[in-house]
Design an enzyme around this catalytic site. Sequence first.
Site, PDB file in Angstrom:
ATOM      1  CB  CYS A 379      -1.022  -0.053   1.093  1.00  0.00           C
ATOM      2  SG  CYS A 379      -0.213  -0.220   2.943  1.00  0.00           S
ATOM      3  CB  CYS A 476      -6.542  15.894  27.440  1.00  0.00           C
ATOM      4  SG  CYS A 476      -5.563  17.409  27.319  1.00  0.00           S
ATOM      5  CB  CYS A 530      -5.883  17.488  22.793  1.00  0.00           C
ATOM      6  SG  CYS A 530      -7.392  17.196  23.720  1.00  0.00           S
TER       7      CYS A 530
END
Length: 575
Positions: A379, A476, A530
């Site tokens: 790939c 987080c 995040c």
Amino acid sequence: MIVKVFDYIYISNVYNANDIYELIKLNIGGVLTCFDCTCIEWCHHNDTNVTNKIFYKDIFVNTKKDLIKCDVPIITNKSVNSDIIGGTHQINNYYNEQNNNYHDNTYKEFTQTHKTNIDPSQIKSDHINEERKEHYDYIIFPSDIINNTQCNNNNLKDYIKSMLILKEDAYIDFDVIHMDQLKNKHNNNNNNNNNNNNNNNNNNNNNNCCTFKNPDISNTSQHHVEHIQIHKSNSHSNIPSDNINFCNKKYDKNLSRSVEISEKDKHPENSLLYEFVNKDKLNYKINQEEDTVSSEKNKLCDNNNNNNMVHTRHIYNVCELNKCLRENKLIPYNNIYKMKHLYLNILDTFDENILKHVNKAHLFIDSVIQKKKNILIHCMAGISRCSSIILSYVSKKNKKGIEYNFNLLKSKYPFAHPNENFYRQLLLYEKMNYTLDGCTDYHNIYKKIKMNRENLEELKILNLKNDKQPIYNFRCKHCNYVLFNDNEIIKHDFKISKIKKNYGNSCTSIFIEKKEWILTENKMKGVLNCPNVNCNIKLGKWSWTGICCSCGYLQIPAFMINSSNVDRMNISKTV
């Protein structure tokens, strides 16, 4: 890097898949590209069932004869050979007779076949299916690439650079002759030679001695004389046509060596001179016979009454190939490598149904392996899509499970890492006993996925990995967004990667499995931020080639989060 991971199966990324002469060296007869692209340099992209383009060195050149591109004809107004539609066994022997008006007017009709018009309604085109069919690509190569053990990966590129430079508008022609006529000719020659050999043997038995025209070797020992006679009695009619070009290398070498050994006892100081004399005589004889064979072959090419072809001769090394191209001679078909190719338009996303491609991929892999050829599955990055197809095929064959084969694959190729969505589908494929049609609960789930890809979310609930219930969530530290749980943490496996020296004893980072919010498309490494849009603070980094932990452990591939950027929370307290 092209790596053999299972019997007949190789894996790589798209960049290494372009090393076509290395693929030829590895006896790879098929390439499965697991994404839709046009960046394979040696692949000629067109929508016809024939091609007049052939790859040479680093460019495409034109051929004076059309070559089969696809097994099934494309919808056109032209007529096609009806015998070709039924199977692939006649592909090597079919040459399109249309569009043959070249500037030099040297093209001759090769086949006289019965033709029939194809009803377009009976053929589904690529535009209807939105899928590409398997096709063939052709590459000119010297046989030395395969047969010469000294031509390794280190000097292969230099070997290819020494090939003659051609212009893109250059025309080349290749050589074919009829199999039936050649077979009859060889059979007649073999019978005549066998009769001659029998008569010679009878005369030798009656005389109880061996007599040669050359008086220099008439007094040699019986053992050496018999050895010499074996080589001298042979002719090109007894040698297969594919080996004609090797006669100058093997035939005269054995004879000269035998003569040299025989003469060492009589005239050791003249053995080298004697060898040269006999080589000249034998080369003269072989050249005469080659001219005869070549003239007979040209006559056969003019009498094209059958489309059953056989291809003769070899160009052994790059010097012979360059000479042939400079003199505009016919290229032997044995020096045209035929590569089977299939594209699968697989997206490396978390809503892609990869199982819909496995049956087509497995049939293609089987068709290549059945011909005792290796297959390359690749790939873009050589990580997720190709490894998923390989796992589906190998697990179906050996029935040892996805997890077992995945660990085996990673031990040979550490970069293999199907994304989380693909891996869940592979586990579902295992639960369905490697079939897509059935009436079990797992098959019913897959039917829902086929109808709507959004149903892939149901696989998360099934717990196909048989994992224990997670205990902790990791959030987080800045926005309290849930990132992953403790089941998704990758522990260090010291059997796979050794710890480097001069590192600390503690781990300051956490390695996790690839999550949906980690964007890696068309990149080899990057930063982990995040996923909360309002936060987007840096959490760590990732790399397909691996990252070393603070303790010295090398994780490949790596999605690393700094422990100081996350908080661990008990799931029972967060509910």
